[in-house]
Write an enzyme that holds these catalytic residues in place. Structure first.
Site, PDB file in Angstrom:
ATOM      1  N   ASP A 172     -28.316   5.267  13.070  1.00  0.00           N
ATOM      2  CA  ASP A 172     -27.452   5.421  14.236  1.00  0.00           C
ATOM      3  C   ASP A 172     -26.890   6.837  14.239  1.00  0.00           C
ATOM      4  O   ASP A 172     -26.173   7.233  13.317  1.00  0.00           O
ATOM      5  CB  ASP A 172     -26.328   4.383  14.164  1.00  0.00           C
ATOM      6  CG  ASP A 172     -25.360   4.484  15.329  1.00  0.00           C
ATOM      7  OD1 ASP A 172     -25.606   5.277  16.258  1.00  0.00           O
ATOM      8  OD2 ASP A 172     -24.352   3.754  15.309  1.00  0.00           O
ATOM      9  N   GLY A 202     -26.061   2.663  24.085  1.00  0.00           N
ATOM     10  CA  GLY A 202     -25.100   2.141  25.048  1.00  0.00           C
ATOM     11  C   GLY A 202     -23.714   2.696  24.822  1.00  0.00           C
ATOM     12  O   GLY A 202     -22.794   2.428  25.592  1.00  0.00           O
ATOM     13  N   GLY A 203     -23.552   3.451  23.751  1.00  0.00           N
ATOM     14  CA  GLY A 203     -22.294   4.125  23.465  1.00  0.00           C
ATOM     15  C   GLY A 203     -22.469   5.626  23.594  1.00  0.00           C
ATOM     16  O   GLY A 203     -23.014   6.124  24.582  1.00  0.00           O
ATOM     17  N   LYS A 204     -22.086   6.379  22.539  1.00  0.00           N
ATOM     18  CA  LYS A 204     -22.183   7.844  22.606  1.00  0.00           C
ATOM     19  C   LYS A 204     -23.497   8.381  22.084  1.00  0.00           C
ATOM     20  O   LYS A 204     -23.846   9.528  22.347  1.00  0.00           O
ATOM     21  CB  LYS A 204     -21.046   8.462  21.774  1.00  0.00           C
ATOM     22  CG  LYS A 204     -19.656   8.147  22.279  1.00  0.00           C
ATOM     23  CD  LYS A 204     -18.611   8.929  21.495  1.00  0.00           C
ATOM     24  CE  LYS A 204     -18.650   8.582  20.002  1.00  0.00           C
ATOM     25  NZ  LYS A 204     -17.624   9.346  19.228  1.00  0.00           N
ATOM     26  N   GLY A 205     -24.231   7.578  21.287  1.00  0.00           N
ATOM     27  CA  GLY A 205     -25.354   8.157  20.556  1.00  0.00           C
ATOM     28  C   GLY A 205     -26.686   7.511  20.827  1.00  0.00           C
ATOM     29  O   GLY A 205     -26.923   6.860  21.849  1.00  0.00           O
ATOM     30  N   ASP A 228      -9.118 -44.253   3.593  1.00  0.00           N
ATOM     31  CA  ASP A 228     -10.343 -43.518   3.923  1.00  0.00           C
ATOM     32  C   ASP A 228     -10.078 -42.026   3.733  1.00  0.00           C
ATOM     33  O   ASP A 228      -9.651 -41.322   4.655  1.00  0.00           O
ATOM     34  CB  ASP A 228     -10.760 -43.813   5.366  1.00  0.00           C
ATOM     35  CG  ASP A 228     -12.175 -43.350   5.654  1.00  0.00           C
ATOM     36  OD1 ASP A 228     -12.874 -42.942   4.703  1.00  0.00           O
ATOM     37  OD2 ASP A 228     -12.577 -43.378   6.825  1.00  0.00           O
ATOM     38  N   LYS A 238      -7.452 -50.179   1.682  1.00  0.00           N
ATOM     39  CA  LYS A 238      -8.499 -49.220   1.312  1.00  0.00           C
ATOM     40  C   LYS A 238      -8.316 -47.973   2.170  1.00  0.00           C
ATOM     41  O   LYS A 238      -8.518 -47.996   3.383  1.00  0.00           O
ATOM     42  CB  LYS A 238      -9.892 -49.790   1.533  1.00  0.00           C
ATOM     43  CG  LYS A 238     -10.996 -48.843   1.083  1.00  0.00           C
ATOM     44  CD  LYS A 238     -12.368 -49.383   1.400  1.00  0.00           C
ATOM     45  CE  LYS A 238     -13.433 -48.434   0.841  1.00  0.00           C
ATOM     46  NZ  LYS A 238     -13.330 -47.057   1.376  1.00  0.00           N
ATOM     47  N   HIS A 266       0.839  -1.189   0.000  1.00  0.00           N
ATOM     48  CA  HIS A 266       0.000   0.000   0.000  1.00  0.00           C
ATOM     49  C   HIS A 266       0.878   1.245   0.000  1.00  0.00           C
ATOM     50  O   HIS A 266       1.549   1.567   0.989  1.00  0.00           O
ATOM     51  CB  HIS A 266      -0.901  -0.018   1.254  1.00  0.00           C
ATOM     52  CG  HIS A 266      -2.031   0.937   1.200  1.00  0.00           C
ATOM     53  ND1 HIS A 266      -3.089   0.914   2.081  1.00  0.00           N
ATOM     54  CD2 HIS A 266      -2.287   1.968   0.361  1.00  0.00           C
ATOM     55  CE1 HIS A 266      -3.943   1.866   1.799  1.00  0.00           C
ATOM     56  NE2 HIS A 266      -3.465   2.532   0.758  1.00  0.00           N
ATOM     57  N   ARG A 309     -17.801  -2.408  26.663  1.00  0.00           N
ATOM     58  CA  ARG A 309     -17.071  -1.164  26.924  1.00  0.00           C
ATOM     59  C   ARG A 309     -16.387  -1.262  28.293  1.00  0.00           C
ATOM     60  O   ARG A 309     -16.537  -2.251  29.010  1.00  0.00           O
ATOM     61  CB  ARG A 309     -18.022   0.033  26.895  1.00  0.00           C
ATOM     62  CG  ARG A 309     -18.903   0.136  25.651  1.00  0.00           C
ATOM     63  CD  ARG A 309     -18.091   0.428  24.418  1.00  0.00           C
ATOM     64  NE  ARG A 309     -18.869   0.411  23.196  1.00  0.00           N
ATOM     65  CZ  ARG A 309     -19.430   1.490  22.634  1.00  0.00           C
ATOM     66  NH1 ARG A 309     -19.316   2.662  23.210  1.00  0.00           N
ATOM     67  NH2 ARG A 309     -20.097   1.377  21.494  1.00  0.00           N
TER      68      ARG A 309
END
Length: 865
Positions: free
Chosen positions: A703, A739-742, A257, A255, A38, A812
């Site tokens: 979200d 349950g997070g910031k939003g 398998d 034989k 990259h 978290r």
């Protein structure tokens, strides 16, 4: 991680990078790896390993070093889609990762055990089978605190170690054998030697080509004829007999398998084929390299692909684990015939002389290639000895037989336990503690179609039950391909029919007078065989039937709908699950949230209490899971596919992806929920569709993800604005703390919409919000533009994408919960982390009705246009 981070960092309208969803690889191949060079603002190598349907990715600034023990920093970055493995090109300026991407190397990789658990534990010990990178490697996570997890990529000491690094190999062609694609020649292949893990260093380099010598030797055999470019050959097949033939006119082999494998090298190009003519060259590249290392540029081989146990017996289960990439045992290609060599057609030469020449060609050294030895005569004694040694049986062959495609009386198969192969035509419902299904309904081809031969239910362990159920669900049909005899005490109402495609091997003790199997026991699924390969014991090729199965009315892309199920589970009927005490939580004392002092036992107690509410959001929906085996202070990982050890109440949903049918996780009761908690699942992320209709979205999620400088008051105002704009479009939304910031605004759809239509609407809605108020809203996830704005994340509304469920914990630092709210409650919520585990549990206990009351009764569809 999931592909959500990958998606939100990219504007796919402007970058050529593939959007790509998470998908599985199927049982047909090992997981891939890819290394890309990259040329970004900082030149580096991207090192990617396939696991759980995505590419787990690390940025390696200096690139891999092939010097044993030399450590190279590897910074873990977001997961990438599998389609990224083929990406090369330019990422435009101003976009994430801007710069040129080149493909440096790719191939397959293998690890002993579960790769996700290895990543979570911080240590991967694995092997690469690529063009430039080969052999044993390890990735070890450091304890250094950084914005992104830091690892060390280290080459182990083995035959492939060298005083070389990645930059030295840039521009060199890949040495990987491509087989049918014709992109690699034998002289670039690895040596044919025993894998270093078992026998040490390779004993010799690729031998010099000696085509003229081997041409003379082959042409000296009776019946041999010059044929520089003969057409592709089909395998010779065996006929089952109850006893080994007597006399010195027969030779007798073990034989094995495993899987039948045909190898061809034509003009130096290797191709490996299964008995069904499927290309296996890329599936077993080590075998391809070993064949390429033979001292000829033209050869035809017939043999069996096996894995040997400590006693030297072939282990079919171990072979399957190696092929799927979860075991590092060495593969063996046991070769027993030589239909052609050095431009000479040997099909008409006597078998014994073909084998003598084959033994000379392979040499005495036993490695990836091995010679299948034999005994001439003494058939009964050889058969008895094979039984004492633990082998399945023997193959007896006429010493003077020519090599002829198809089934004949020249090759005889004799087994110690009577058994045969049958096609699966249906299955019955499970009873008692049995999971997935009760028994398999079997049939065999006869003139005019299929004949029912009975059922088999014993011999199936948990893994086989799960695997067969996954495969059969994808073949479900309402049409029966056989008629059940009148004397069979089985109601068709208890049968789920499947299209007759799966072939299984079954042991049994003879036939009952009604023509049904006696005391049948399941041995294994024969992935290498089709219904057309089945014959009646003792039948010749000329008596085989190729009955055409009746066409199904059910699409293979969609599993059959389970009878008597609804798409949702209410708190009332969720309590009808098996007793909660039936699920044992091990190590309840293990600390999961150190900052809060909460243990695995506390987490399980929360989910037991909250189950009736949580199941409203997750029951009968495909799930993605966040697992934290060592708690939130350790490594957590995202898992989409069904895994071993989840428990019988955790179901597998087979869904068709680009690579084939793959298993996704779903549950329908609190037993399944707690079995996942036992497997250290903290977060539950449901699809916006049900298991009964996974191709249509019945829920959308917007979200609200605030950037730096956005206050909680602005987030609350933003949620109300989203609700108002949705109402203008004729849609009602429901509110959830993330349950997070939003915050999340959730939109139910009845009737459900195709995923493509749902995604297009959500993208258009988000971009309209940004166009209306660009100072407040952002429809792309570019971090450089996030300051003071809310990213309206619409990317969760695509097939396979997910968002966290209501009442789910978050992985978290503190045990916050995604809690559903009534809109009028929003003004009383002081901040995004207000609901912790204890508060959420107290809230649930006080609730008299669902905060989203009415969501089940609401009928609304996406606006036209």
């Amino acid at each position: 991680m999931s592909l959500h981070d990958y998606d939100r960092k990219r504007d796919f309208a402007a970058t050529p990078e593939p959007r790509g969803g998470a998908r599985g690889r199927g049982a047909a191949r090992r997981p891939i790896f890819v290394v890309q060079l990259h040329h970004a603002s900082s030149r580096h190598y991207d090192f990617r390993l396939e696991a759980d349907g995505v590419l787990k990715s690390w940025a390696v600034p200096k690139g891999p070093s092939l010097r044993p023990g030399e450590k190279r920093l590897a910074v873990q970055v977001e997961d990438h889609p599998l389609d990224y493995a083929g990406f090369q090109g330019d990422i435009p300026e101003g976009h994430y990762g801007a710069g040129h991407v080149d493909l440096f190397d790719r191939g397959t990789w293998v690890i002993e055990g579960d790769p996700l658990l290895a990543i979570a534990s911080g240590k991967l010990d694995f092997e690469l089978h690529g063009g430039k990178l080969k052999g044993a490697w390890k990735l070890v996570r450091t304890g250094k605190q950084a914005r992104q997890p830091q690892w060390l990529l280290i080459k182990r000491s083995d035959a492939h170690a060298a005083d070389t690094e990645a930059d030295d190999l840039v521009g060199q062609p890949s040495a990987r054998t491509r087989g049918a694609r014709g992109t690699a020649k034998p002289r670039t292949a690895a040596t044919r030697s025993t894998p270093s893990a078992q026998r040490g260093q390779p004993r010799h380099k690729t031998p010099r080509r000696q085509d003229a010598l081997w041409h003379r030797r082959a042409l000296a055999l009776p019946g041999a004829r010059d044929h520089p470019h003969p057409p592709g050959f089909a395998p010779e097949l065996c006929t089952l007999r109850s006893a080994a033939p007597a006399g010195d006119g027969w030779l007798h082999e073990i034989k094995w398998d495993g899987y039948r494998l045909l190898a061809e090298v034509v003009d130096g190009v290797v191709k490996l084929r299964s008995r069904n003519d499927l290309d296996w060259t890329d599936r077993v590249p080590g075998v391809a390299r070993a064949v390429a290392a033979l001292p000829v540029s033209d050869v035809r081989l017939d043999g069996e692909l096996v894995v040997l146990d400590a006693r030297g017996s072939s282990d079919f289960s171990a072979l399957q684990r190696v092929l799927e990439g979860s075991s590092r045992q060495p593969l063996r290609y046991v070769v027993f015939d030589l239909p052609g060599l050095a431009g000479v057609d040997l099909a008409d030469a006597p078998l014994l002389e073909r084998k003598q020449l084959l033994k000379q060609l392979l040499g005495d050294e036993v490695g990836t290639l091995a010679y299948s030895d034999h005994v001439v005569g003494h058939g009964a004694e050889v058969f008895a000895a094979s039984g004492k040694a633990g082998f399945e049986g023997i193959i007896s062959k006429r010493v003077d037989a020519r090599y002829a495609a198809g089934r004949s009386q020249d090759w005889i198969k004799v087994k110690h336990e009577q058994g045969d192969e049958f096609v699966v035509v249906g299955y019955t419902k499970p009873k008692g503690a049995r999971a997935h299904f009760g028994s398999l309904l079997l049939a065999r081809p006869e003139a005019g179609g299929l004949r029912y031969v009975g059922r088999v239910g014993s011999g199936l362990d948990d893994a086989a039950l799960r695997d067969m159920y996954r495969r059969m669900r994808a073949l479900a049909t309402d049409t029966a391909s056989v008629d059940l005899p009148a004397h069979v005490p089985l109601s068709v109402r208890n049968v789920q029919w499947v299209r007759p495609q799966l072939v299984v091997e079954v042991a049994f003790r003879g036939w009952a007078k009604e023509g049904l199997l006696r005391q049948a026991s399941f041995r294994k699924l024969r992935e290498d065989k089709r219904m057309a390969d089945l014959t009646t014991p003792g039948a010749s090729a000329s008596t085989r039937t190729g009955a055409r199965p009746k066409r199904s009315k059910t699409s293979p892309e969609k599993p059959a709908k389970a009878p008597g199920r609804t798409a949702r589970t209410s708190p009332r009927n969720a309590t009808k699950a098996p007793p909660k005490d039936a699920v044992t939580i091990t190590h309840p004392e293990r600390v999961v949230f150190p900052a809060d002092g909460l243990t695995k036992g506390d987490v399980a107690a929360y989910y037991r209490a909250i189950a009736p509410w949580l199941l409203r959001d997750v029951a009968r929906r495909p799930l993605s899971l966040v697992r934290c085996p060592d708690g939130v202070a350790g490594e957590c990982f995202f898992q989409k596919h069904h895994g071993a050890g989840f428990g019988e109440a955790v179901h597998a949903l087979p869904l068709r992806q680009k690579s084939g049918v793959e298993d996704y996780v779903w549950i329908d009761d609190d037993a399944g929920l707690l079995q996942l908690v036992q497997m250290n699942v903290l977060e539950f992320h449901p699809w916006g569709s049900t298991v009964d209709d996974p191709e249509h979205a019945d829920r959308l999620v917007f979200d609200l993800d605030p950037g730096d400088g956005v206050t909680w008051k602005q987030v609350r105002a933003g949620a109300r604005e989203v609700r108002a704009r949705l109402r203008e479009a004729g849609l009602e939304g429901f509110l959830r703390m993330s349950g997070g910031k939003g915050l999340h605004v959730v939109v139910p759809l009845v009737p459900a919409s195709p995923w493509e239509q749902a995604r297009d609407f959500c993208e258009a809605f988000a971009r309209a919000m940004e166009a209306h108020a660009p100072e407040r809203w952002l429809a792309s996830a570019r971090k450089s533009q996030r300051q003071g704005r809310i990213f309206l994340d619409w990317l969760r509304n695509t097939r396979g994408a997910t968002s966290v469920a209501s009442w789910s914990l978050r992985a978290r630092e503190h045990a916050t919960v995604a809690v559903p709210l009534r809109w009028e409650e929003l003004s009383r919520v002081a901040g995004p982390g207000e609901f912790t585990l204890d508060k959420a549990r107290q809230r649930a206990a006080r609730l008299r009705k669902d905060p989203w009351d009415g969501i089940d009764r609401l009928r609304q569809a996406l606006p036209e246009g």
